[in-house]
Design a protein around this motif. Structure first.
Motif, PDB file in Angstrom:
ATOM      1  N   ALA A 186       0.742  -1.320  -0.124  1.00  0.00           N
ATOM      2  CA  ALA A 186      -0.011   0.158  -0.108  1.00  0.00           C
ATOM      3  C   ALA A 186       0.864   1.472  -0.030  1.00  0.00           C
ATOM      4  CB  ALA A 186      -0.964   0.080   1.142  1.00  0.00           C
ATOM      5  N   LEU A 187       2.020   1.092   0.645  1.00  0.00           N
ATOM      6  CA  LEU A 187       2.952   2.518   0.844  1.00  0.00           C
ATOM      7  C   LEU A 187       3.961   2.438  -0.494  1.00  0.00           C
ATOM      8  CD1 LEU A 187       3.695   3.144   4.494  1.00  0.00           C
ATOM      9  CD2 LEU A 187       2.059   4.219   3.149  1.00  0.00           C
ATOM     10  N   SER A 188       3.731   1.593  -1.576  1.00  0.00           N
ATOM     11  CA  SER A 188       4.555   1.591  -2.649  1.00  0.00           C
ATOM     12  C   SER A 188       4.356   3.371  -3.142  1.00  0.00           C
ATOM     13  CB  SER A 188       4.149   0.621  -3.744  1.00  0.00           C
ATOM     14  OG  SER A 188       4.537  -0.610  -3.358  1.00  0.00           O
ATOM     15  N   SER A 189       5.556   3.750  -3.566  1.00  0.00           N
ATOM     16  CA  SER A 189       5.226   5.365  -3.971  1.00  0.00           C
ATOM     17  C   SER A 189       4.395   5.767  -4.881  1.00  0.00           C
ATOM     18  CB  SER A 189       6.842   5.854  -4.460  1.00  0.00           C
ATOM     19  OG  SER A 189       7.068   5.338  -5.759  1.00  0.00           O
ATOM     20  N   GLY A 190       4.224   4.894  -5.970  1.00  0.00           N
ATOM     21  CA  GLY A 190       3.133   5.363  -7.048  1.00  0.00           C
ATOM     22  C   GLY A 190       1.692   4.926  -6.635  1.00  0.00           C
ATOM     23  N   PRO A 191       1.332   4.119  -5.913  1.00  0.00           N
ATOM     24  CA  PRO A 191      -0.028   3.746  -5.414  1.00  0.00           C
ATOM     25  C   PRO A 191      -0.273   4.666  -4.255  1.00  0.00           C
ATOM     26  CG  PRO A 191       0.948   1.675  -5.827  1.00  0.00           C
ATOM     27  CD  PRO A 191       1.943   2.712  -6.055  1.00  0.00           C
ATOM     28  N   TRP A 192       0.341   4.996  -3.412  1.00  0.00           N
ATOM     29  CA  TRP A 192       0.373   6.018  -2.339  1.00  0.00           C
ATOM     30  C   TRP A 192       0.224   7.387  -3.055  1.00  0.00           C
ATOM     31  CZ3 TRP A 192      -0.972   5.579   2.460  1.00  0.00           C
ATOM     32  CH2 TRP A 192      -0.875   6.697   3.453  1.00  0.00           C
ATOM     33  N   ALA A 193       0.859   7.830  -3.995  1.00  0.00           N
ATOM     34  CA  ALA A 193       0.602   8.930  -4.693  1.00  0.00           C
ATOM     35  C   ALA A 193      -0.662   9.012  -5.422  1.00  0.00           C
ATOM     36  CB  ALA A 193       1.677   9.420  -5.774  1.00  0.00           C
ATOM     37  N   TRP A 194      -0.923   8.049  -6.065  1.00  0.00           N
ATOM     38  CA  TRP A 194      -2.111   7.874  -6.933  1.00  0.00           C
ATOM     39  C   TRP A 194      -3.728   8.365  -6.110  1.00  0.00           C
ATOM     40  CZ3 TRP A 194      -3.383   8.851 -11.660  1.00  0.00           C
ATOM     41  CH2 TRP A 194      -4.772   7.989 -12.137  1.00  0.00           C
ATOM     42  N   VAL A 195      -3.746   7.819  -5.015  1.00  0.00           N
ATOM     43  CA  VAL A 195      -4.785   8.214  -4.011  1.00  0.00           C
ATOM     44  C   VAL A 195      -5.029   9.885  -4.068  1.00  0.00           C
ATOM     45  CG1 VAL A 195      -5.839   8.219  -1.760  1.00  0.00           C
ATOM     46  CG2 VAL A 195      -4.697   6.249  -2.802  1.00  0.00           C
ATOM     47  N   LEU A 196      -4.026  10.469  -4.104  1.00  0.00           N
ATOM     48  CA  LEU A 196      -4.095  11.907  -3.867  1.00  0.00           C
ATOM     49  C   LEU A 196      -4.229  12.401  -5.146  1.00  0.00           C
ATOM     50  CD1 LEU A 196      -1.417  12.591  -1.115  1.00  0.00           C
ATOM     51  CD2 LEU A 196      -4.137  12.697  -0.807  1.00  0.00           C
ATOM     52  N   HIS A 197      -3.533  12.018  -6.208  1.00  0.00           N
ATOM     53  CA  HIS A 197      -3.757  12.393  -7.727  1.00  0.00           C
ATOM     54  C   HIS A 197      -5.284  12.235  -8.070  1.00  0.00           C
ATOM     55  CE1 HIS A 197       0.260  13.454  -8.939  1.00  0.00           C
ATOM     56  NE2 HIS A 197       0.943  12.389  -8.169  1.00  0.00           N
ATOM     57  N   THR A 198      -5.860  11.412  -7.789  1.00  0.00           N
ATOM     58  CA  THR A 198      -7.273  11.058  -8.009  1.00  0.00           C
ATOM     59  C   THR A 198      -8.167  12.236  -7.524  1.00  0.00           C
ATOM     60  OG1 THR A 198      -7.994   9.593  -6.431  1.00  0.00           O
ATOM     61  CG2 THR A 198      -7.082   8.604  -8.272  1.00  0.00           C
ATOM     62  N   GLY A 199      -7.716  12.830  -6.600  1.00  0.00           N
ATOM     63  CA  GLY A 199      -8.426  14.117  -5.811  1.00  0.00           C
ATOM     64  C   GLY A 199      -8.313  15.113  -6.531  1.00  0.00           C
ATOM     65  N   VAL A 200      -7.379  15.121  -7.449  1.00  0.00           N
ATOM     66  CA  VAL A 200      -7.127  16.267  -8.245  1.00  0.00           C
ATOM     67  C   VAL A 200      -8.071  16.504  -9.464  1.00  0.00           C
ATOM     68  CG1 VAL A 200      -5.571  17.741  -9.797  1.00  0.00           C
ATOM     69  CG2 VAL A 200      -4.483  16.813  -8.059  1.00  0.00           C
ATOM     70  N   PHE A 201      -8.152  15.182  -9.998  1.00  0.00           N
ATOM     71  CA  PHE A 201      -9.219  14.795 -11.062  1.00  0.00           C
ATOM     72  C   PHE A 201     -10.586  15.135 -10.383  1.00  0.00           C
ATOM     73  CE2 PHE A 201     -12.347  12.028 -12.770  1.00  0.00           C
ATOM     74  CZ  PHE A 201     -12.393  12.584 -13.925  1.00  0.00           C
ATOM     75  N   ALA A 202     -10.829  14.560  -9.245  1.00  0.00           N
ATOM     76  CA  ALA A 202     -12.182  14.634  -8.598  1.00  0.00           C
ATOM     77  C   ALA A 202     -12.728  16.304  -8.591  1.00  0.00           C
ATOM     78  CB  ALA A 202     -12.295  14.036  -7.472  1.00  0.00           C
ATOM     79  N   PHE A 203     -11.925  16.886  -8.086  1.00  0.00           N
ATOM     80  CA  PHE A 203     -11.999  18.452  -7.727  1.00  0.00           C
ATOM     81  C   PHE A 203     -12.368  19.138  -8.958  1.00  0.00           C
ATOM     82  CE2 PHE A 203     -10.588  22.679  -7.218  1.00  0.00           C
ATOM     83  CZ  PHE A 203     -11.325  23.134  -6.366  1.00  0.00           C
ATOM     84  N   THR A 204     -11.501  18.999  -9.992  1.00  0.00           N
ATOM     85  CA  THR A 204     -11.857  19.605 -11.239  1.00  0.00           C
ATOM     86  C   THR A 204     -13.009  19.367 -11.920  1.00  0.00           C
ATOM     87  OG1 THR A 204     -10.058  18.120 -12.437  1.00  0.00           O
ATOM     88  CG2 THR A 204      -9.175  20.402 -11.687  1.00  0.00           C
ATOM     89  N   GLU A 205     -13.288  18.030 -11.770  1.00  0.00           N
ATOM     90  CA  GLU A 205     -14.503  17.515 -12.591  1.00  0.00           C
ATOM     91  C   GLU A 205     -15.661  17.638 -11.644  1.00  0.00           C
ATOM     92  OE1 GLU A 205     -15.750  14.675 -15.784  1.00  0.00           O
ATOM     93  OE2 GLU A 205     -13.819  16.123 -15.218  1.00  0.00           O
ATOM     94  N   GLY A 206     -15.639  17.907 -10.462  1.00  0.00           N
ATOM     95  CA  GLY A 206     -16.688  18.443  -9.714  1.00  0.00           C
ATOM     96  C   GLY A 206     -17.050  20.065  -9.921  1.00  0.00           C
ATOM     97  N   ASN A 207     -15.830  20.690 -10.049  1.00  0.00           N
ATOM     98  CA  ASN A 207     -16.148  22.021 -10.466  1.00  0.00           C
ATOM     99  C   ASN A 207     -16.786  22.137 -11.867  1.00  0.00           C
ATOM    100  OD1 ASN A 207     -14.950  24.496 -12.090  1.00  0.00           O
ATOM    101  ND2 ASN A 207     -15.465  25.042  -9.916  1.00  0.00           N
ATOM    102  N   LYS A 208     -16.290  21.163 -12.725  1.00  0.00           N
ATOM    103  CA  LYS A 208     -17.050  21.197 -14.096  1.00  0.00           C
ATOM    104  C   LYS A 208     -18.310  21.084 -14.037  1.00  0.00           C
ATOM    105  CE  LYS A 208     -16.771  18.383 -18.359  1.00  0.00           C
ATOM    106  NZ  LYS A 208     -16.062  17.131 -18.804  1.00  0.00           N
ATOM    107  N   TYR A 209     -18.962  20.116 -13.176  1.00  0.00           N
ATOM    108  CA  TYR A 209     -20.082  20.023 -13.078  1.00  0.00           C
ATOM    109  C   TYR A 209     -21.240  20.636 -12.087  1.00  0.00           C
ATOM    110  CZ  TYR A 209     -19.851  16.138 -16.550  1.00  0.00           C
ATOM    111  OH  TYR A 209     -19.501  15.304 -17.955  1.00  0.00           O
ATOM    112  N   PHE A 210     -20.562  20.804 -10.772  1.00  0.00           N
ATOM    113  CA  PHE A 210     -21.462  21.079  -9.973  1.00  0.00           C
ATOM    114  C   PHE A 210     -21.232  22.397  -9.153  1.00  0.00           C
ATOM    115  CE2 PHE A 210     -20.744  16.578  -9.875  1.00  0.00           C
ATOM    116  CZ  PHE A 210     -22.103  15.934 -10.220  1.00  0.00           C
ATOM    117  N   SER A 211     -20.516  23.290 -10.058  1.00  0.00           N
ATOM    118  CA  SER A 211     -20.224  24.835  -9.617  1.00  0.00           C
ATOM    119  C   SER A 211     -20.625  25.821 -10.464  1.00  0.00           C
ATOM    120  CB  SER A 211     -18.720  24.714  -9.185  1.00  0.00           C
ATOM    121  OG  SER A 211     -18.381  26.111  -8.715  1.00  0.00           O
TER     122      SER A 211
END
Length: 301
Positions: A112-137
């Motif tokens: 779980a703490l391998s560098s790529g997967p550990w980072a990917w969790v937070l990278h998906t948050g960037v996508f979710a934030f910008t996608e949320g703004n696109k539709y829900f703001s």
């Protein structure tokens, strides 16, 4: 250029520090609309091979989906609104994930703490934030806004001790990096399909007696359908295609119409309603502190 290379060029070192009022995260992450794209973020996580293997073996998302969702949401709120405790929460999560390892059917070991997967969790948050703004703001992000938010995410990654090599330096560099990850690294997994089933049919908590399960399912069925709809609709089109998820032009119009209403309704709601509890209380406490500082500055000396 990665964040590590940029910092080396500037002669600076990564610093872990909590978020404060005035940041984009402080204003936006605690909004109830955050949850509308959290599903697509987690779906993208379940398609990362190491995350999928670890989640498959260790996560309670199948047996206690509601509890897991509530705990995850509370943890995210702590990342932004917890003050000094935000850093302690990051350390707690790292310690918890340090023992979450798995070996898949092909014999490949995953951490779980391998560098790529550990980072990917937070990278998906960037996508979710910008996608949320696109539709829900109704307040659409400019390129400068996206860059500012991304730099705050870079700080969040530092707080989580993400390896600098996993962090593109700018949002402009992050975009093609993210697209490459989606196209060339993510995989179709059984965990992804299980997650989609779980959010569509919300299982009753263990506290609900069995005789009340039919009532629970009747009440939560519309919620599950809407949650599934938002998740599929805010997932990248290429991922939908790989998972075989139906999404029509009519669905897209319905999502945009719902998003238009949500984007204009949420901002006029009372703060206590439009923010999750931890976020609301943190914002309220900060206003109280600001008033105290003002009174202290006016004291006679």
């Amino acid at each position: 250029m990665t964040a590590a290379a940029l910092e080396q060029h500037r002669g600076t070192r990564p610093e872990r520090r909590p978020f404060e009022p005035g940041s984009r995260m402080w204003d936006d992450v605690g909004l109830v609309t955050f949850s509308l794209t959290a599903g697509s973020a987690f779906l993208l996580q379940t398609m990362e091979p190491s995350i999928a293997a670890v989640v498959d073996e260790h996560s309670t998302f199948r047996t206690d989906p509601l509890g897991r969702a509530v705990r995850s949401l509370a943890s995210v709120m702590m990342w932004v609104y917890g003050g000094d405790e935000a850093l302690a929460e990051a350390e707690r999560l790292r310690k918890m994930h340090a023992t979450l390892n798995s070996t898949d059917a092909q014999g490949v070991k995953h951490r779980a703490l391998s560098s790529g997967p550990w980072a990917w969790v937070l990278h998906t948050g960037v996508f979710a934030f910008t996608e949320g703004n696109k539709y829900f703001s109704s307040d659409k992000l400019t390129d400068a806004d996206k860059e500012a938010y991304y730099q705050e995410t870079v700080q969040l990654m530092r707080n989580f001790s993400v390896a600098p090599k996993e962090i593109p330096a700018t949002y402009a560099e992050w975009l093609p990096w993210f697209e490459d990850q989606v196209e060339n690294h993510l995989a179709v997994t059984n965990v992804a399909y299980d997650y989609l089933k779980v959010i569509r049919n919300i299982a009753p908590p263990s506290q609900i007696p069995a005789p009340l399960h039919p009532l629970w399912r009747a009440v939560t069925l519309p919620v599950g359908r809407l949650q599934y709809f938002f998740t599929v609709g805010t997932t990248p089109e290429s991922v939908r295609a790989r998972l075989g998820l139906d999404w029509t032009a009519k669905d897209e119009r319905a999502l945009r119409a719902l998003g238009w209403v949500i984007g204009r309704t949420v901002p006029v709601l009372p703060e206590r309603v439009r923010y999750f509890p931890i976020a609301y209380e943190a914002r309220r406490v900060e206003r109280d502190r600001a008033r105290l500082r003002k009174i202290i500055s006016l004291r006679p000396v």
